[in-house]
Every structure is written in C-alpha cells, then in structure tokens.
Scaffold this active site. Structure first.
Site, PDB file in Angstrom:
ATOM      1  N   CYS A  22      -0.514   4.063   2.165  1.00 39.77           N
ATOM      2  CA  CYS A  22      -0.291   3.848   3.596  1.00 39.77           C
ATOM      3  C   CYS A  22       1.153   4.146   3.999  1.00 39.77           C
ATOM      4  CB  CYS A  22      -0.613   2.408   3.979  1.00 39.77           C
ATOM      5  SG  CYS A  22      -2.214   1.810   3.436  1.00 39.77           S
ATOM      6  N   ASP A  23       2.109   3.667   3.200  1.00 41.50           N
ATOM      7  CA  ASP A  23       3.502   3.639   3.643  1.00 41.50           C
ATOM      8  C   ASP A  23       4.460   4.521   2.850  1.00 41.50           C
ATOM      9  OD1 ASP A  23       2.777   1.732   5.567  1.00 41.50           O
ATOM     10  OD2 ASP A  23       3.049   0.089   4.151  1.00 41.50           O
ATOM     11  N   CYS A  44       0.842  -1.207   0.000  1.00 42.06           N
ATOM     12  CA  CYS A  44       0.000   0.000   0.000  1.00 42.06           C
ATOM     13  C   CYS A  44       0.871   1.249   0.000  1.00 42.06           C
ATOM     14  CB  CYS A  44      -0.920   0.003   1.215  1.00 42.06           C
ATOM     15  SG  CYS A  44      -2.001   1.445   1.282  1.00 42.06           S
TER      16      CYS A  44
END
Length: 315
Positions: free
Chosen positions: A139-140, A136
């Site tokens: 997300c990261d 992701c």
C-alpha cells in the site's frame, strides 16, 4: 427487544462490506449493513491511497470509504452504525444480536469484519501512524522510493515485504527479535541475496523518533544480556510485518476457520461451511489484504448470496 428481519445482513463495512451492499441493493435484496466499531474499516486510518482504481490523483482513506458508503445507500442499502456482537448460525433464518440488544433475523449473511495488523504496542506507533508507520508495504511502499526503511519481523510475510521494498527503496533494514529468520529457506535465500537488505538479528524496537514524521528507530540488541547494546538507525519508513488478526472471534464455533482465525470459504465462491453464510474481504484473506481485492470478494459474495436466496425461494 426490538427485532428486524432482512433478506441479507452484511456484518462489517470497508471495501468488502460496502461493495457487497452496492451489488446486493442493485439486486433488490434491501440489505442491512452493520458497520461495526470502525465504520469504513482499516482504510479510515489511512491517509493517501493511490492504488485503488478510479482515483487517478489518489484519495484519502476516509473520503474513499464515504464514497463507497454513499454509493451503497444510493441503491437502497441501509447502513447502521452499530456492531453485531452475537450470531446463531445453527438454524435458518439466522439470528444475530447487536450491541444494543436488538435482534436481526436474516435469510443470508455476508461476513466482512476484516483483519487488523498486529503492532508492537509502542506509543510511538500511534504517534507516527500515517507519518512513517505502516502495516502494508504494498500500500505505502511507493511513498518511500529511494529512501531508507525498516521492516519488523522474521517470517515469510516480513521477507516478502522487505523484498518488495528493496525494489523501491535505497536501503531496507529487517529488524528481527530472534537470531534467525522463521521464513522458508527459499525466502531466506532471496532476502540474503538482495544487496540493499540488511538483517539486524536479536534486535528489539524500543521507540521511534522524528519531528514531523519518522526519522529513525531506537533499537536494543541482545536485550537483557550482558552484551546488551543500544543504537539507532535512520529511516523514514517503519513497516510492521508481524502478522494480522482477523476480526472473527464472535464466529468461533459457528463457522469453519483456519488456525489463525481466517474464515474458510469454498473457493472459487465465497460460501462458508454453513449454507447461506458467506465471507468476503480480509477476514477470509490471509494472503492479499488489499482494498481492491476485498471489494472484489464483496461483489462475489453479494452475487453468491443472491443466487442462494433465489435457489431457496427467499425472494
């Protein structure tokens, strides 16, 4: 065979399931939450989460899931650490069966079984999970600002991830097995126009390396051909973008899904084609796949279920 009855059964946990439990409990529905074989969902495999509202300093994935679980329990949800393995939505009330052979009779059901990212199947993916390997970028990606990263995949999702990372990272490699991109023409043009994205065609990932985290990728170009070439690229982040598989197999033939297995809902609400069955979170979301959006649909599903039960004089 043990049998339990409930107004509302929530199948699955994670942000969607626990949030549905919070709202349903506050509505006095006394829901049962069956956590499934990964209590807390995918986020229990995540380290630092910095983009979920309410945690200004960030939070560890397992810790956040425990917070949500405790909050649901505080209002009266019963959380059961077992897995629903069979469902029968052909008549009401619905009949479900867990992995111990116990039956659950429910007036309404919310499905929150999530989806899992597809991996290449390399041992190194597990070795470096949370240490440079991610599925992701949204997300990261923040953790790789001004660093070099790689994205695996050649479809629209991979291109989207690469474009997003290119706004944060110094260099983005796209590792593509084919000699072309499968993405739409417009998406291909955007990727090719971004100076810090380099596409590595006809390349297969065969391994990762690094001491305390990912430091690079072992690649093979033209695998199995006479001009096969092995080489490495140095990166600190390795992003999988080869698709997700929704965890919906037990519902096949019971409710309507798309060709990938994502549950179809009657937007803008969370109802499915079966009256009294609702779906929330990643199992019904092929687009966003974020914890906060999953939690939002969990809230909506609980409200939808409450209205359904009121309309059918179930409480």
């Amino acid at each position: 065979m043990e049998e339990r009855k409930t107004k509302l059964l929530i199948i699955g946990s994670g942000p969607a399931g626990y949030t549905a439990g919070i709202y349903a409990s506050r509505a006095n529905l006394q829901p049962l939450i069956y956590e499934g074989n990964q209590p807390g969902g995918q986020l229990t495999q995540t380290t630092e989460i910095e983009n979920f509202p309410g945690y200004p300093e960030g939070v560890q994935g397992p810790e956040m899931m425990q917070d949500l679980r405790r909050q649901a329990e505080r209002f009266g949800a019963e959380v059961i650490s077992q897995t629903i393995e069979k469902v029968d939505f052909s008549h009401r009330p619905f009949v479900c069966e867990d992995d111990h052979g116990h039956k659950v009779i429910a007036d309404a059901v919310i499905i929150c079984t999530g989806a899992k990212a597809k991996y290449l199947g390399l041992e190194d993916e597990q070795k470096y999970n949370g240490l440079g390997v991610s599925a992701c970028a949204t997300c990261d990606g923040f953790f790789y600002r001004k660093k070099d990263v790689a994205v695996v995949g050649g479809g629209d999702t991979a291109c989207e991830e690469a474009l997003y990372l290119s706004t944060l990272c110094r260099k983005v490699y796209m590792i593509v097995r084919k000699d072309y991109l499968r993405a739409s023409k417009a998406m291909q043009h955007r990727v090719r126009s971004r100076e810090n994205i380099e596409i590595l065609f006809k390349c297969n990932t065969v391994g990762l390396y690094g001491q305390d985290g990912v430091e690079g990728v072992h690649l093979v170009r033209n695998k199995g051909e006479q001009n096969e070439e092995k080489f490495d690229i140095e990166v600190e982040g390795f992003f999988l973008a080869i698709g997700h598989k929704p965890s919906t197999d037990i519902f096949r033939g019971q409710i309507e899904m798309d060709e990938e297995g994502y549950i179809r809902t009657n937007a803008p609400n969370t109802s499915t084609n079966v009256s009294g069955v609702f779906a929330a979170g990643d199992c019904a979301d092929p687009i966003y796949r974020q914890a906060v959006s999953a939690a939002g649909t969990g809230c909506r599903a609980a409200l939808d279920a409450e209205r359904y039960l009121l309309d059918h004089n179930e409480f």
